[in-house]
Scaffold this motif. Sequence first.
Motif, PDB file in Angstrom:
ATOM      1  N   LYS A 127       0.823  -1.210   0.000  1.00  0.00           N
ATOM      2  CA  LYS A 127       0.000   0.000   0.000  1.00  0.00           C
ATOM      3  C   LYS A 127       0.860   1.263   0.000  1.00  0.00           C
ATOM      4  O   LYS A 127       0.452   2.298  -0.543  1.00  0.00           O
ATOM      5  CB  LYS A 127      -0.950  -0.018   1.192  1.00  0.00           C
ATOM      6  N   LEU A 128       2.030   1.176   0.591  1.00  0.00           N
ATOM      7  CA  LEU A 128       2.952   2.303   0.550  1.00  0.00           C
ATOM      8  C   LEU A 128       3.341   2.613  -0.895  1.00  0.00           C
ATOM      9  O   LEU A 128       3.421   3.789  -1.296  1.00  0.00           O
ATOM     10  CB  LEU A 128       4.192   1.987   1.382  1.00  0.00           C
ATOM     11  N   GLU A 129       3.592   1.584  -1.678  1.00  0.00           N
ATOM     12  CA  GLU A 129       3.959   1.780  -3.076  1.00  0.00           C
ATOM     13  C   GLU A 129       2.889   2.584  -3.805  1.00  0.00           C
ATOM     14  O   GLU A 129       3.183   3.557  -4.520  1.00  0.00           O
ATOM     15  CB  GLU A 129       4.157   0.422  -3.746  1.00  0.00           C
ATOM     16  N   LYS A 130       1.612   2.203  -3.613  1.00  0.00           N
ATOM     17  CA  LYS A 130       0.518   2.915  -4.284  1.00  0.00           C
ATOM     18  C   LYS A 130       0.389   4.339  -3.757  1.00  0.00           C
ATOM     19  O   LYS A 130       0.069   5.260  -4.520  1.00  0.00           O
ATOM     20  CB  LYS A 130      -0.791   2.150  -4.092  1.00  0.00           C
ATOM     21  N   ALA A 131       0.622   4.530  -2.461  1.00  0.00           N
ATOM     22  CA  ALA A 131       0.541   5.874  -1.889  1.00  0.00           C
ATOM     23  C   ALA A 131       1.638   6.772  -2.449  1.00  0.00           C
ATOM     24  O   ALA A 131       1.424   7.968  -2.672  1.00  0.00           O
ATOM     25  CB  ALA A 131       0.627   5.804  -0.364  1.00  0.00           C
ATOM     26  N   LEU A 132       2.815   6.215  -2.681  1.00  0.00           N
ATOM     27  CA  LEU A 132       3.894   6.986  -3.298  1.00  0.00           C
ATOM     28  C   LEU A 132       3.542   7.340  -4.736  1.00  0.00           C
ATOM     29  O   LEU A 132       3.804   8.458  -5.199  1.00  0.00           O
ATOM     30  CB  LEU A 132       5.206   6.204  -3.234  1.00  0.00           C
ATOM     31  N   TRP A 133       2.938   6.400  -5.453  1.00  0.00           N
ATOM     32  CA  TRP A 133       2.489   6.698  -6.811  1.00  0.00           C
ATOM     33  C   TRP A 133       1.534   7.882  -6.802  1.00  0.00           C
ATOM     34  O   TRP A 133       1.614   8.763  -7.665  1.00  0.00           O
ATOM     35  CB  TRP A 133       1.788   5.486  -7.424  1.00  0.00           C
ATOM     36  N   ALA A 134       0.608   7.881  -5.835  1.00  0.00           N
ATOM     37  CA  ALA A 134      -0.376   8.961  -5.754  1.00  0.00           C
ATOM     38  C   ALA A 134       0.288  10.312  -5.520  1.00  0.00           C
ATOM     39  O   ALA A 134      -0.287  11.357  -5.843  1.00  0.00           O
ATOM     40  CB  ALA A 134      -1.390   8.667  -4.642  1.00  0.00           C
ATOM     41  N   LYS A 135       1.497  10.298  -4.958  1.00  0.00           N
ATOM     42  CA  LYS A 135       2.259  11.523  -4.751  1.00  0.00           C
ATOM     43  C   LYS A 135       3.173  11.858  -5.933  1.00  0.00           C
ATOM     44  O   LYS A 135       3.982  12.779  -5.845  1.00  0.00           O
ATOM     45  CB  LYS A 135       3.100  11.398  -3.471  1.00  0.00           C
TER      46      LYS A 135
END
Length: 230
Positions: A68-76
Motif C-alpha cells: 500500500k505504501l507503493e501505491k501511496a507513493l504513486w499517488a504523490k
Amino acid sequence: MSQLAAIFAAFALSCCNKPATGGPWPTTATATAQAPRPPAGPKRLIVAFGDSLYAGYGLKPGESWPAKLEKALWAKGINAKVVNAGVSGDTTAAARARLAFVLDAQPRAPDLVAVGLGGNDMLRGLAPAEARANIDAILTELDRRKIPALLTGMLAAPNLGADYAKDFNPIFPALANKHKAALVPFLLQPVVGRPELIQPDHVHPTAKGIDLIVADTVDDVAKALPAKPG
C-alpha cells in the motif's frame, strides 16, 4: 498505554493469526479498471526490511504496508517499487543474518531501506542491548553500502516493566540519530486504542489499519528518498 499492553500480551500468547475479514470486495474487472498505475519518471527502489508488520501477516495479497505504501507513493507522483522483505517472527538477530542476502538479491542498490524490527525481541523478553546491537549492525551495513535508511520504531509493552522500557524504547531514536537515518517513532501509533483496526490476534493491523499507517508514514518515506535515484 493500556491498549498497547493488551495488544502485546495477546501476541505473546498467540501462535497464529486469522485473516482480517471484510467486504464487499471488488470484482476482478472492477479492481483492474481501478488499479493505480505508476507515474512517469525514474523508478525508485525501496526495500521494506522487517518482521510481520511489514510482511502483511494475516492480510490478503496487496494489503501489506509495503504494497500500500507503493501505491501511496504513486499517488504523490513518485514512481517507486517497494520490495516486501518482511519475515514474520523475525528477531533482530535473524534479520541481521539475512540482510546481505536481501540486498544482494536486488537488481541494484536500493534508494532506501525501511527497517522495522525489534518487536519480536521485545515480546520474547530478549535483552534490549541485543536488539540495539543488531539494529546498529544493520544500519552500519547500510551506511557502508551508502544506502539511506528509514527506521520505523517500536515501543516496549508496559507489562514488561519500566526498567525494560527504559532500555528498549530509546533504541530507535538513538540509532536513527547515530546513523542519520529517518525515523518513524512508533509504526503502530495510528491504530493504538482502536480495536476495530486490529486483527483478532490483537496485534496486527487490519487492512483498514494499514491504510492509516500508510497515510501516517508515506510523507516520511518520500522525504527519506534521495533527490536522485541510485
